[in-house]
Design an enzyme around this catalytic site. Structure first.
Site: not given
Ligand SMILES: Nc1ncnc2c1ncn2[C@@H]1O[C@H](COP(=O)(O)OP(=O)(O)O)[C@@H](O)[C@H]1O
Ligand SMILES: C=C(OP(=O)(O)O)C(=O)O
Ligand SMILES: [Mn+2]
Length: 532
Positions: A60, A200, A219, A239, A243-244, A258, A324
């Site tokens: 972003r 977003k 969020h 981010s 979360k995911t 998200d 992604r």
């Molecule tokens: N303890 C942990 N808990 C959650 N994610 C972790 C952890 N350690 C490493 N990671 C990594 O961090 C990243 C978290 O990203 P994601 O779940 O996509 O976050 P968000 O959805 O909040 O943007 C992933 O690549 C995951 O493998």
């Molecule tokens: C799509 C996004 O959200 P997130 O990483 O929280 O999944 C982003 O920050 O570009």
């Molecule tokens: Mn996410």
């Protein structure tokens, strides 16, 4: 030529968008992929996934996001956090973009934001790229085909990556622009191909609209106990905080990864798809997310692959660390078909602490929850924003400052009322560093985070023995089955415990300095929960 299904009373011409080349209305996934391939926008991957690269912009561009300063929003927008654009600048941008679009083909997707029909909005996405059409169709909620015949949008988004804005003329910062006009009910995006801007933008829009209806936009990801939607949990986080990853829990039903709303009826997803990071994605650790990368229509962004076998390289971050995949919720086997759940019984605030100071989990009182929600301490993770190459500590209020058009208290007060009304239990979870700061320690093992979350959500953790943390005042469990005890006490994970104390003291100071800005707006109980 126009083709596809559309409300005959609500074509692009009816919105003043004229002189385009071919317009493809509401094409479905196979047809969008066919058009994208015809235009050489990407390549077909295994299982019918669609693989794309986005050039210069792979995350972003928050600094290029503007809100148009019209009279009706002048008193409600948090201008310190949202770059303004003059109405004249927007009108010039709009006119120039429409001119630039002439003669070019466009893809229109008529979609819905909000799984709860009572609070949903109709969004028309007009995209230059066929694969952006596929992306946003995957990410938002797809109306029934018949409903397209009388679809009228509440807001329209035009995304034109080949358009370059002119800062002098359009009152923006660079050639890249995301301009939101709440009066004209329009968002214009130019100069970036990163698909995340599409979703977003819609999120930011809902964050503006919903508080007026008493709905808390969040969020966060969300899930519920399987077979018991009333036992819902939400996971706030900027981010890259998890979360995911953490909401995709085989033992629970996924509501969404998200963006959610919390209304009088409970939680509802804004979206119909997920957008997961694929860096180091591992089939054993994340089997469900991994499997989506070879499913039909999954959009895979900025991943390196073997041109002969189309095999993806999950470890190669040479294009970006923010690679992604976007897939529909249904691709996760235990996803909720309604994308709704009850009032959150547990509220998790995820923080990625690059200092390695915060414990892996802490229980928060409602006042502490409000304090941490307003503070939003975490790190920006590599690749998610332009220019961020390593974890960068930040206070991102509401765990999503880049998406909040209103002042933080508008969201904080809503959350607080709802926590009080429904008696949610709140937790702070550090998915960041342990055993030292970034560069010395290591990332918190996902296994430990998951074990602690499982115990928090099934109610067993509240029964544990807790200690009061002397720096932060919250309660930290002393032991938990399945988690090495030392991990629960971050000070003990550091080789040099005096260095831990110094770092902790620094962090306390940072919290205290950051929180000064909220003091005039908050009640005494939250002041009492303040750190430092
Ligand atoms: N303890 C942990 N808990 C959650 N994610 C972790 C952890 N350690 C490493 N990671 C990594 O961090 C990243 C978290 O990203 P994601 O779940 O996509 O976050 P968000 O959805 O909040 O943007 C992933 O690549 C995951 O493998
Ligand atoms: C799509 C996004 O959200 P997130 O990483 O929280 O999944 C982003 O920050 O570009
Ligand atoms: Mn996410």
């Amino acid at each position: 030529m126009t083709s596809g299904r559309v409300n005959p009373q609500f074509r692009l011409e009816d919105q003043g968008i004229e002189g385009l080349g071919n317009v493809y209305y509401n094409y479905m996934e196979p047809a969008l992929i066919q058009e994208a391939l015809k235009r050489d926008e990407g390549t077909l991957g295994n299982g019918g996934a669609f693989l794309v690269t986005t050039g210069k912009f792979t995350g972003r561009s928050p600094k290029d996001k503007h809100v148009v300063k019209t009279d009706s929003v002048i008193d409600t927008i948090w201008w310190e956090n949202n770059a303004a654009m003059s109405p004249e600048g927007f009108d010039a941008l709009h006119a120039d973009m429409l001119e630039h679009m002439k003669g070019k083909d466009y893809f229109v997707q008529d979609l819905v934001g909000g799984a709860d029909p009572a609070h949903a909005i109709n969004v028309r996405m007009v995209t230059e790229l066929a694969w952006h059409g596929l992306f946003i169709r995957t990410m938002l909620r797809r109306p029934d085909r018949e409903d397209l015949n009388d679809f009228v949008s509440d807001f329209t988004v035009i995304n034109c990556p080949s358009f370059q804005a002119d800062p002098a003329k359009h009152d923006c910062r660079s050639e890249t622009v995301i301009a939101m006009n709440f009066d004209k009910k329009m968002i214009l995006i130019g100069g970036t191909e990163y698909a995340g801007e599409n979703k977003k933008s819609v999120f930011t829009l809902l964050n503006y609209l919903l508080p007026e209806k008493g709905i808390m936009p969040m969020h966060c990801s969300a899930n519920h106990a399987t077979g018991n939607p009333v036992d819902a949990a939400v996971f706030f986080g900027l981010s890259g905080t998890g979360k995911t990853t953490l909401s995709a829990d085989p033992a629970r039903t996924l509501i969404g990864d998200d963006e959610h709303g919390w209304s009088d009826r409970g939680t509802f997803n804004f979206e119909g798809g997920c957008y997961a990071k694929t860096i180091n994605l591992n089939a054993e650790a994340e089997p469900e997310i991994y499997a989506t990368t070879s499913k039909f229509g999954t959009v895979i962004e900025n991943m390196v692959f073997d041109p002969e076998t189309k095999e993806l390289d999950f470890d190669d971050d040479s294009l970006t660390a923010n690679m992604r995949c976007a897939y529909p919720l249904e691709y996760i086997s235990n996803a909720s078909s309604s994308a709704m759940g009850g009032h959150p019984k547990n509220i998790i605030m995820l923080t990625c602490d690059a200092f390695g100071v915060l414990p892996p989990i802490a229980r928060l009182t409602p006042a502490q929850a409000m304090y941490h929600f307003l503070s939003g301490f975490t790190s920006k993770v590599a690749g998610t924003e332009r220019g961020v190459t390593e974890p960068e500590p930040t206070f991102s209020t509401c765990f999503g400052a880049p998406f909040m058009p209103r002042r933080p208290e508008a969201y904080g007060n809503l959350l607080r009322e709802k926590i009080a009304q429904h008696g949610a239990t709140c937790w702070l979870v550090n998915t960041g560093w342990t055993g030292g700061a970034y560069g010395i320690g290591s990332r918190m093992p996902i296994k430990a985070t998951r074990a602690l979350l499982t115990a928090a959500l099934d109610g067993s953790l509240v029964e544990a023995e807790f200690r009061k943390d002397s720096n932060f005042g919250f309660d930290v469990p002393v032991s938990m089955a399945g988690v090495p005890e030392v991990l629960l006490d971050p000070r003990r994970t550091w080789d040099d415990q005096a260095a831990y104390d110094r770092q902790a003291e620094k962090l306390v100071q940072m919290f205290s300095e950051n929180f000064q800005q909220y003091l005039p707006y908050i009640d005494d109980d939250v002041k009492a929960a303040a750190i430092g």
